[in-house]
Design an enzyme around this catalytic site. Structure first.
Site, mmCIF file in Angstrom:
data_model
loop_
_atom_site.group_PDB
_atom_site.id
_atom_site.type_symbol
_atom_site.label_atom_id
_atom_site.label_comp_id
_atom_site.label_asym_id
_atom_site.label_seq_id
_atom_site.Cartn_x
_atom_site.Cartn_y
_atom_site.Cartn_z
ATOM 1 N N THR A 93 0.826 -0.979 0.048
ATOM 2 C CA THR A 93 -0.103 0.177 0.024
ATOM 3 C C THR A 93 1.052 1.283 -0.025
ATOM 4 O O THR A 93 0.462 2.362 -0.771
ATOM 5 C CB THR A 93 -0.878 -0.117 1.046
ATOM 6 O OG1 THR A 93 -1.760 -1.249 1.029
ATOM 7 C CG2 THR A 93 -1.839 1.055 1.237
ATOM 8 N N CYS A 94 2.002 1.297 0.700
ATOM 9 C CA CYS A 94 2.814 2.422 0.760
ATOM 10 C C CYS A 94 3.394 2.667 -0.623
ATOM 11 O O CYS A 94 3.328 3.804 -0.945
ATOM 12 C CB CYS A 94 4.077 2.207 1.814
ATOM 13 S SG CYS A 94 3.291 1.678 3.387
#
Length: 161
Positions: A48-49
């Site tokens: 996600t990052c």
């Protein structure tokens, strides 16, 4: 206790990789007399990052800076080598600060640490974004689910500017 809007950031020293090696950056150097967008991720190179959160800030860098922001920084509980590699790989090197909170001291002082040991990550940062003016928190957006980057996304921050 989690930091709140209107409170001053705790003093800390981060490490950032440069062409000349690591440099130390204090909260006073980064935030003193400036308007800065800071966002935090649970870990560099995590899905996600890397695929969602960071790209939003890189793509919207100019829009954020055009709203009177002096600087943008991302912080993670990783070492400066990892943060430097992430900056290089993402194309963000020289565009935003990639800060290593290697021992989670800043993250813990904010009350925004998360035990992600169940996923094999250990102590990390919650995902959040904040607007900081001269060291004082002006807005704070904390994600309830570390696998999402909506509340703390660049689009949300732009609306708050």
């Amino acid at each position: 206790m989690t930091i709140s809007i209107g409170e001053k950031l705790p003093q800390a020293t981060f490490k950032e990789k440069t062409a000349d090696g690591p440099v130390e950056i204090t909260t006073e150097q980064l935030f003193g007399g400036k308007r800065v967008v800071l966002f935090a991720v649970p870990g560099a190179f995590t899905p996600t990052c890397t695929l969602n959160h960071l790209p939003g800030y890189l793509e919207n860098r100019d829009a954020i800076l055009s709203r009177g922001v002096d600087d943008i920084a991302v912080i993670a509980v990783n070492d400066w080598h990892v943060m430097g590699a992430w900056a290089q790989q993402s194309g963000g090197l020289g565009k935003i600060h990639f800060l290593a909170d290697w021992d989670a001291s800043f993250t813990k002082a904010l009350g925004l640490d998360a035990d992600l040991s169940g996923g094999g990550l250990g102590v990390r940062s919650k995902r959040y974004s904040m607007l900081v003016e001269d060291g004082v928190v002006k807005s704070l957006n904390i994600e309830e689910n570390p696998g999402q980057a909506t509340v703390s996304a660049a689009a949300t921050m732009i609306e708050q500017l």
